[in-house]
Design an enzyme around this catalytic site. Sequence first.
Site, PDB file in Angstrom:
ATOM      1  N   SER A  42       0.847  -1.193   0.000  1.00  0.00           N
ATOM      2  CA  SER A  42       0.000   0.000   0.000  1.00  0.00           C
ATOM      3  C   SER A  42       0.886   1.249   0.000  1.00  0.00           C
ATOM      4  CB  SER A  42      -0.901  -0.001   1.233  1.00  0.00           C
ATOM      5  OG  SER A  42      -0.082   0.119   2.393  1.00  0.00           O
ATOM      6  N   ASP A  99      -0.826  -1.374  -4.219  1.00  0.00           N
ATOM      7  CA  ASP A  99      -2.227  -1.600  -3.835  1.00  0.00           C
ATOM      8  C   ASP A  99      -2.914  -0.259  -3.542  1.00  0.00           C
ATOM      9  OD1 ASP A  99      -4.363  -3.246  -3.159  1.00  0.00           O
ATOM     10  OD2 ASP A  99      -3.712  -3.558  -1.084  1.00  0.00           O
ATOM     11  N   HIS A 100      -4.108  -0.070  -4.072  1.00  0.00           N
ATOM     12  CA  HIS A 100      -4.937   1.123  -3.784  1.00  0.00           C
ATOM     13  C   HIS A 100      -4.182   2.453  -3.907  1.00  0.00           C
ATOM     14  CE1 HIS A 100      -8.645  -0.793  -2.496  1.00  0.00           C
ATOM     15  NE2 HIS A 100      -7.919  -1.696  -1.878  1.00  0.00           N
ATOM     16  N   GLU A 121     -10.889  -0.183  -9.695  1.00  0.00           N
ATOM     17  CA  GLU A 121     -11.992  -0.563  -8.810  1.00  0.00           C
ATOM     18  C   GLU A 121     -13.253   0.201  -9.216  1.00  0.00           C
ATOM     19  OE1 GLU A 121     -11.039  -0.318  -4.586  1.00  0.00           O
ATOM     20  OE2 GLU A 121     -13.078   0.372  -4.158  1.00  0.00           O
ATOM     21  N   HIS A 181     -12.782  -4.397   3.580  1.00  0.00           N
ATOM     22  CA  HIS A 181     -11.448  -4.533   4.178  1.00  0.00           C
ATOM     23  C   HIS A 181     -11.596  -4.749   5.681  1.00  0.00           C
ATOM     24  CE1 HIS A 181     -10.268  -2.020   0.539  1.00  0.00           C
ATOM     25  NE2 HIS A 181      -9.626  -3.152   0.392  1.00  0.00           N
ATOM     26  N   GLY A 182     -10.570  -5.309   6.295  1.00  0.00           N
ATOM     27  CA  GLY A 182     -10.557  -5.453   7.758  1.00  0.00           C
ATOM     28  C   GLY A 182     -11.342  -6.665   8.225  1.00  0.00           C
ATOM     29  N   GLY A 204     -10.531  -7.645   0.408  1.00  0.00           N
ATOM     30  CA  GLY A 204     -11.182  -7.948   1.685  1.00  0.00           C
ATOM     31  C   GLY A 204     -11.501  -9.420   1.838  1.00  0.00           C
ATOM     32  N   ASN A 233      -7.003 -10.910  -2.440  1.00  0.00           N
ATOM     33  CA  ASN A 233      -6.166 -10.079  -1.568  1.00  0.00           C
ATOM     34  C   ASN A 233      -6.301 -10.481  -0.100  1.00  0.00           C
ATOM     35  OD1 ASN A 233      -5.936  -8.763  -3.986  1.00  0.00           O
ATOM     36  ND2 ASN A 233      -6.386  -6.734  -3.177  1.00  0.00           N
ATOM     37  N   THR A 250      -5.540  -8.630   6.332  1.00  0.00           N
ATOM     38  CA  THR A 250      -5.923  -8.685   7.755  1.00  0.00           C
ATOM     39  C   THR A 250      -5.605 -10.038   8.396  1.00  0.00           C
ATOM     40  OG1 THR A 250      -7.671  -7.141   7.206  1.00  0.00           O
ATOM     41  CG2 THR A 250      -7.828  -8.194   9.344  1.00  0.00           C
TER      42      THR A 250
HETATM   43 ZN   LIG Z   1      -8.240  -3.553  -1.064  1.00  0.00          ZN
END
Ligand SMILES: [Zn+2]
Length: 275
Positions: free
Chosen positions: A49, A84-85, A136, A171-172, A200, A221, A224
């Site tokens: 990231s 990423d992102h 995305e 995510h998370g 996620g 992906n 977490t």
């Molecule tokens: Zn992501």
Amino acid sequence: MLVNSNELLKDALKGGYAIGAYNINNLEWAKYILEACNSDKSPVILAVSEKSISYFGGYHVVHSTIKSLINDLNIKVPVVLHLDHAHSFISCKNAIDAGFTSVMIDASNKSLDENIKETNEVISYAKKKNVSVEAEVGALDGSLYTNLNDVSSFVMQTEVDTVAPAIGNKHGVYKDGPNLDFELLGAICKSVKIPLVLHGASGLDENKIKTAIFCGVCKININTDLQIAWTSAVRKYLEYNKDVYDPRLIIGSGEAAIKKIVHEKNKIFLSNRAF
Ligand SMILES: [Zn+2]
């Protein structure tokens, strides 16, 4: 060898399997993930990231670290180094210039037209350097599911390599759910005909992951799950070893936990692959 993700993901789509994209935070995580994937004979996508890039020290630090690990550890599987992102063209450009082989431009919080425009800007730069581009459409916080017409017209107008849809994935840690719309996922895959990315994916059980792969997901992906596993192993180690102060022992006490997660995920992701 560092490669872009295009051929790997096209092969995965044809073969009905997926490739793990594991987020890295430091040299040790990269080393553990590379070793685990090498022993599983699985190609691997190392995702970084923007925040992790700052934590490492910069784009060139990340690139030379990964390149050197591949060389010194004698890693034989293909490795994709992925941003990423990214939230701007300049971030993607910096990564590409430093030697990353794949970037994700995330302009999903903007209008569809703006998202298309920014993605095309990144694609025109990336293609010259043989770098893959992911985009995305939708919102990965569960607030906005991807609209089928939007994603179809997005892919038609950008010719992006891969796209990450929002189908209820977040995510998370999933507090309630996850409630994934596999019907929508299947319809998106049929319509766009390019490899899909599932963000996620931590916390999803084997059945959900296999259904997602069946619907056309080729890049999964994981972040977490690794963070939780590493932290709980290190916390336990410190509880039982109150006098330890060697950072190699402390950081390294999470190695087995990370490798275990990567092996478990690879086994599920690659279950349809013909060796
Ligand atoms: Zn992501």
